[in-house]
Design an enzyme around this catalytic site. Sequence first.
Site, PDB file in Angstrom:
ATOM      1  N   GLY A 257       0.828  -1.211   0.000  1.00 62.80           N
ATOM      2  CA  GLY A 257       0.000   0.000   0.000  1.00 62.80           C
ATOM      3  C   GLY A 257       0.856   1.251   0.000  1.00 62.80           C
ATOM      4  CE  LYS A 258       4.462   2.169   5.627  1.00 66.07           C
ATOM      5  NZ  LYS A 258       5.680   2.002   6.437  1.00 66.07           N
TER       6      LYS A 258
ATOM      7  CG  ASP B 293       8.505   3.876  11.294  1.00 66.24           C
ATOM      8  OD1 ASP B 293       7.912   2.813  11.042  1.00 66.24           O
ATOM      9  OD2 ASP B 293       8.756   4.241  12.447  1.00 66.24           O
TER      10      ASP B 293
ATOM     11  CG  ASP C  73      -5.796   4.337   4.881  1.00 66.76           C
ATOM     12  OD1 ASP C  73      -5.284   5.213   5.605  1.00 66.76           O
ATOM     13  OD2 ASP C  73      -5.246   3.906   3.846  1.00 66.76           O
TER      14      ASP C  73
ATOM     15  CE  LYS D 167      -3.349   6.941   3.041  1.00 64.44           C
ATOM     16  NZ  LYS D 167      -2.995   5.554   3.330  1.00 64.44           N
TER      17      LYS D 167
ATOM     18  CG  HIS E  86       0.311  10.091   7.047  1.00 66.52           C
ATOM     19  ND1 HIS E  86      -0.818   9.829   6.301  1.00 66.52           N
ATOM     20  CD2 HIS E  86       0.799   8.872   7.407  1.00 66.52           C
ATOM     21  CE1 HIS E  86      -1.007   8.526   6.232  1.00 66.52           C
ATOM     22  NE2 HIS E  86      -0.052   7.920   6.897  1.00 66.52           N
ATOM     23  NE  ARG E  87       3.362   6.162   3.197  1.00 60.14           N
ATOM     24  CZ  ARG E  87       2.381   5.733   4.008  1.00 60.14           C
ATOM     25  NH1 ARG E  87       1.119   5.823   3.640  1.00 60.14           N
ATOM     26  NH2 ARG E  87       2.664   5.223   5.176  1.00 60.14           N
TER      27      ARG E  87
HETATM   28  P1  ITT Z   1       7.031  -1.437   6.636  1.00 60.65           P
HETATM   29  O1  ITT Z   1       7.571  -1.160   8.022  1.00 60.65           O
HETATM   30  O2  ITT Z   1       7.600  -2.659   5.998  1.00 60.65           O
HETATM   31  O3  ITT Z   1       7.131  -0.234   5.727  1.00 60.65           O
HETATM   32  P2  ITT Z   1       4.453  -1.478   7.971  1.00 60.65           P
HETATM   33  O4  ITT Z   1       3.056  -1.649   7.445  1.00 60.65           O
HETATM   34  O5  ITT Z   1       4.838  -2.269   9.179  1.00 60.65           O
HETATM   35  O6  ITT Z   1       5.448  -1.736   6.756  1.00 60.65           O
HETATM   36  P3  ITT Z   1       4.778   0.970   9.513  1.00 60.65           P
HETATM   37  O7  ITT Z   1       5.517   0.306  10.602  1.00 60.65           O
HETATM   38  O8  ITT Z   1       5.259   2.293   9.048  1.00 60.65           O
HETATM   39  O9  ITT Z   1       4.704   0.050   8.207  1.00 60.65           O
HETATM   40  O10 ITT Z   1       3.249   1.129   9.841  1.00 60.65           O
HETATM   41  C1  ITT Z   1       2.771   1.173  11.160  1.00 60.65           C
HETATM   42  C2  ITT Z   1       1.314   0.835  11.141  1.00 60.65           C
HETATM   43  O11 ITT Z   1       0.595   1.955  10.650  1.00 60.65           O
HETATM   44  C3  ITT Z   1       0.927  -0.353  10.299  1.00 60.65           C
HETATM   45  O12 ITT Z   1      -0.069  -1.057  11.023  1.00 60.65           O
HETATM   46  C4  ITT Z   1       0.366   0.247   9.031  1.00 60.65           C
HETATM   47  O13 ITT Z   1      -0.658  -0.564   8.459  1.00 60.65           O
HETATM   48  C5  ITT Z   1      -0.204   1.558   9.560  1.00 60.65           C
HETATM   49  N1  ITT Z   1      -0.111   2.613   8.557  1.00 60.65           N
HETATM   50  C6  ITT Z   1       1.007   3.172   8.050  1.00 60.65           C
HETATM   51  N2  ITT Z   1       0.713   4.086   7.130  1.00 60.65           N
HETATM   52  C7  ITT Z   1      -0.643   4.102   7.049  1.00 60.65           C
HETATM   53  C8  ITT Z   1      -1.549   4.795   6.248  1.00 60.65           C
HETATM   54  O14 ITT Z   1      -1.154   5.652   5.328  1.00 60.65           O
HETATM   55  N3  ITT Z   1      -2.852   4.560   6.419  1.00 60.65           N
HETATM   56  C9  ITT Z   1      -3.285   3.681   7.338  1.00 60.65           C
HETATM   57  N4  ITT Z   1      -2.499   2.952   8.124  1.00 60.65           N
HETATM   58  C10 ITT Z   1      -1.172   3.161   7.967  1.00 60.65           C
END
Ligand code: ITT
Length: 219
Positions: free
Chosen positions: A10-11, A61, A181, A199, A204-205
Site C-alpha cells: 500500500g505504501k 515509518d 485508513d 489520499k 501524512h505520506r
Molecule cells: P514497513 O515497516 O515494511 O514499511 P508497515 O506496514 O509495518 O510496513 P509501519 O511500521 O510504518 O509500516 O506502519 C505502522 C502501522 O501503521 C501499520 O499497522 C500500518 O498498516 C499503519 N499505517 C502506516 N501508514 C498508514 C496509512 O497511510 N494509512 C493507514 N495505516 C497506515
Amino acid sequence: MLRYVTTNDGKLTEAREYLGDEVTQFDYDYTEIQADDLGAVAAHGAREAYRRVDRPVLVDDAGLFVAGFDGFPGPYSSFVEDTLGVEAVWRLADSELDDCRASFRCVLAYCDGDPFDASPDPVDRADRAVAAATGARETESDGRAESVEGANNEPDPVKLFTGIVRGELVAPRGDGGFGYDPIFEYDGTTMAEMDAAEKNAVSHRGRALEKFAEWYAQR
Ligand code: ITT
C-alpha cells in the site's frame, strides 16, 4: 533508481503515485529499534537498508497517534494492528474517549552514503535520539547539526522528511487504502474512501513525499 524500503504494498502504491517509476520496492524488513520517535526508527532503518543494498534508499515509518490515548499506538501501530486489529482500536476509542481526534504521521528517511546536511538541523534537546540515529550532531561552535560522512566508520548521513495529517477516528468505512485508513476520517471522508491520488493530496505520506520530491529534485 530509488529503493523504497517497505514490506507494505500500500505504501509503495502511494509512493509511485507521487514519484512515478523513479522508485522500486526493496522488500526488506529492517530492524525496528525501540524508540518513541518515528524519525529515529526510520533513520536507523535507512542506514541499515543502505548498507544492505548499496543504492539510494528511502525508508517510510508511519503511525497513528490518538490524542486521547496520549499518542498511543504511535510507534507501536504495526504491533497493535497485528494484535488487536483496526476495528478494536476504533471500539476502544469509541468506548473510552469523548474526543476521538487523532493524527497520522509519516517520516521518510533517505540515505545514499554521500554526505549532505543530515536532519535534524539544528539539533535541540528533544531531537537528540533522532540526531544519534541520523548522524546529525551538534558542533561545539554554534550548536547546529553537521553531516557525518560515511568514512572512518562514521554513520552515513540520513535526511528526514515528515508529514502529518490531523483527523478523527470513526466507525470503519470504505475498502480502499490499508491499515487504519477505514477508521481515520479527514474532512468528512475516511482515507479508505479515497483513491491513492486523493489520499496523497491530504495525507501524512503525501505531505512527506512532496517535501522529499522537492529536495531530491535538487540533488
Ligand atoms: P514497513 O515497516 O515494511 O514499511 P508497515 O506496514 O509495518 O510496513 P509501519 O511500521 O510504518 O509500516 O506502519 C505502522 C502501522 O501503521 C501499520 O499497522 C500500518 O498498516 C499503519 N499505517 C502506516 N501508514 C498508514 C496509512 O497511510 N494509512 C493507514 N495505516 C497506515
